[in-house]
Design an enzyme around this catalytic site. Structure first.
Site, mmCIF file in Angstrom:
data_model
loop_
_atom_site.group_PDB
_atom_site.id
_atom_site.type_symbol
_atom_site.label_atom_id
_atom_site.label_comp_id
_atom_site.label_asym_id
_atom_site.label_seq_id
_atom_site.Cartn_x
_atom_site.Cartn_y
_atom_site.Cartn_z
ATOM 1 N N LYS A 259 -4.640 -11.602 12.264
ATOM 2 C CA LYS A 259 -5.614 -12.686 12.379
ATOM 3 C C LYS A 259 -5.605 -13.240 13.800
ATOM 4 O O LYS A 259 -4.592 -13.138 14.489
ATOM 5 C CB LYS A 259 -5.222 -13.825 11.422
ATOM 6 C CG LYS A 259 -5.535 -13.571 9.968
ATOM 7 C CD LYS A 259 -5.203 -14.793 9.125
ATOM 8 C CE LYS A 259 -5.484 -14.546 7.658
ATOM 9 N NZ LYS A 259 -6.908 -14.285 7.368
ATOM 10 N N ARG A 333 -6.050 -9.639 -2.879
ATOM 11 C CA ARG A 333 -6.502 -8.855 -4.046
ATOM 12 C C ARG A 333 -5.490 -7.775 -4.393
ATOM 13 O O ARG A 333 -5.372 -7.378 -5.557
ATOM 14 C CB ARG A 333 -7.905 -8.290 -3.756
ATOM 15 C CG ARG A 333 -7.961 -7.360 -2.582
ATOM 16 C CD ARG A 333 -9.372 -7.188 -2.026
ATOM 17 N NE ARG A 333 -9.802 -8.344 -1.225
ATOM 18 C CZ ARG A 333 -10.987 -8.462 -0.650
ATOM 19 N NH1 ARG A 333 -11.881 -7.491 -0.772
ATOM 20 N NH2 ARG A 333 -11.295 -9.528 0.043
#
Ligand code: BES
Ligand code: MN
Ligand code: ZN
Length: 484
Positions: A259, A333
């Site tokens: 990130k 996920r």
């Protein structure tokens, strides 16, 4: 802070609920003869008209009774919802917490106002070593003044449990990531056995045997061992449990798909879904809910490392389905799919709800005022929507469908873990849906926009972490899954 319920005023400050239809209540005369008239004259000289969130202060000079009266606006008329009463309690507490006074009475028709006050009084300052006395709250006691004390006390049992669950979720989220990592987090969850919750913690060896390779792949770059913690509350009969599943990414760097730097510190809150589940389990145990509920949280840290998973890696999930990891920052996920599968294999739940700070895209869609709701079941969706409105933790349903599902097609594996630039929150939900067995009623709540917030905060949400979730889930269970 102490929270009490009485039928008379005894504190330094008396706070009265007002509304636009009656913003100088006659009730003031109960504090001092003729007070309502004097306050009325003072109010009319200013702008206070009882609007929600507005307040008006009036000092009293008599030796007995309160030293100050505060009128706090709560809504248009006397017909207030519980959610409005809670917000009123929050504004009321905020007006006195740092005022210099030690005790305050809040006059309100239900204990829900006291719950709002307690939510507003939350602080996370354990790492502040240099606070002066003036920087610490002065208030020590908040008393709800109400006509029917025993009814309010009965109501408070459940409300205090819900607030305690919220406080726990906030504490877990506010903790820095060097303190709260998968191992220490699992230890904290183990302590919940004291409440009568059965806790089981699985480590990497056990999860490897189970084939939970999607979850394990996310944690493989971390020096901390990945964990799955399971909390069982058996307050119901023999019926199948409701399963609550939470994303517990204790820190999300993005992994090799790193990130950007700015605000990466916020990613300590990427375990917000798990905090909601843990907090909800605490609430259920504290109020001894008559329901069977199992909470399961996947606890990992997503780090870049020589051993970290790479874009292009293919993992076989516990379900047997293979996943091409095209972006190591779409890790939530991967954690959830194995925990969801484990929950269904082991508990055959009557319904399953997962909560996760899953996508930045949900912030683009809904901002910070609603969590995203995705579901295969209309009834569960309406139950969650109603529970959210009742608890000031609102959710908004978004669509799903096979055209979105197609975006997950991979040329090397059964699916990839990212869709594309379009509909990012929906493709994340479609990914999870592939791990739901036989139309089990399922809801996915994307809380990335509501788990923390730094601007425009409600008075009941005073710290960085909102603690979103426990009250929503508690209300859902109380209204729909509990034996009378
Ligand atoms: N934890 C983030 C989502 C997130 C973003 C939560 C901002 C709270 C605030 C999640 O793991 C993530 O990185 N998602 C990616 C998915 C993308 C790579 C498909 C995202 O949203 O950018
Ligand atoms: Mn991520
Ligand atoms: Zn994440």
């Amino acid at each position: 802070m102490k929270f009490e319920i009485k039928d008379t005023y005894s504190g330094d400050v008396a706070i009265l609920l007002t509304h636009e239809a009656d913003y100088v209540p006659a009730e003031l005369d109960a504090l001092e003869a003729g007070l309502a008239g004097k306050v009325k004259a003072a109010v009319e000289a200013g702008r206070f008209r009882g609007k929600a969130g507005q307040s008006f202060e009036y000092f009293l000079s008599s030796d007995a009774g309160p030293k100050k009266v505060i009128l706090v606006g709560a809504g248009k008329t006397a017909e207030l919802t519980d959610a409005e009463l809670e917000t009123f309690g929050g504004h009321a507490a905020k007006a006195v917490l740092n005022s210099g006074y030690k005790s305050a009475d809040i006059k309100a028709p239900s204990a829900r106002a006291l719950a709002g006050a307690r939510l507003a009084a939350y602080r996370f300052d354990k790492y502040m070593t240099k606070l002066t006395d003036d920087q610490k709250p002065s208030l020590e006691t908040i008393t709800l003044v109400t006509d029917n004390v025993s009814a309010a006390e009965a109501e408070w049992v459940g409300l205090a449990a819900a607030v305690a669950g919220t406080e726990m979720a906030r504490d877990l989220m506010n903790e820095p990531p060097n303190v709260l990592h998968p191992e220490s987090y699992a230890d904290r969850i183990r302590e919940m056995e004291e409440l009568g919750i059965k806790v089981t913690v699985l480590g990497e060896e056990e999860m490897t045997k189970l084939g939970m390779n999607a979850l394990l792949g996310v944690g493989q770059g971390s020096v901390r061992e990945s964990k799955m913690a399971i909390m069982e509350w058996k307050g119901g009969g023999d019926e199948a449990p409701l399963a609550l599943v939470g994303k517990g990414v204790c820190f999300d760097t993005g992994g090799i798909s790193l990130k950007p730097g700015p605000n990466m510190q916020d990613m300590k809150g990427d375990m917000g879904g798990s905090a909601a589940v843990v907090g909800a389990m605490k609430t259920l145990a504290l109020r001894k809910a008559k329901a069977n509920v199992v909470g399961l949280v996947g606890l990992v840290e997503n780090m870049p490392d020589g051993n970290a998973s790479r874009p292009g890696d293919i993992v076989t999930s516990m379900s047997g389905q293979t996943i091409e990891n095209q972006n190591t920052d779409a890790e939530g996920r991967l954690v959830l799919c194995d925990v969801l599968w484990y929950a269904q294999e082991n508990y055959k739940p009557r319904a399953i709800i997962d909560l996760a700070t899953l996508t930045g895209a949900i912030i683009v869609s809904l901002g910070h005022d609603n969590a995203g709701l995705f579901s295969n079941n209309d009834e569960l969706s309406s139950q969650l929507t109603a529970a959210g409105l009742a608890e000031n933790e609102t959710v908004w349903r978004l669509p799903m469908g096979s055209s979105y599902d197609k975006l997950l097609k991979s040329q090397f594996a059964d699916m990839k873990n990212i869709g594309g630039p379009a509909a990012g929150s929906i493709t994340a939900a479609q990914f999870l849906k592939r791990f739901i067995q036989n139309d089990t009623p399922w809801a996915h709540i994307d809380i990335a926009g509501v788990a923390w917030k730094s601007v425009d905060k409600a008075p009941t949400d005073p710290s960085w972490a909102s603690g979103f979730g426990p009250r929503l889930l508690d209300r859902l269970i109380k209204d729909n899954y509990e034996n009378a």
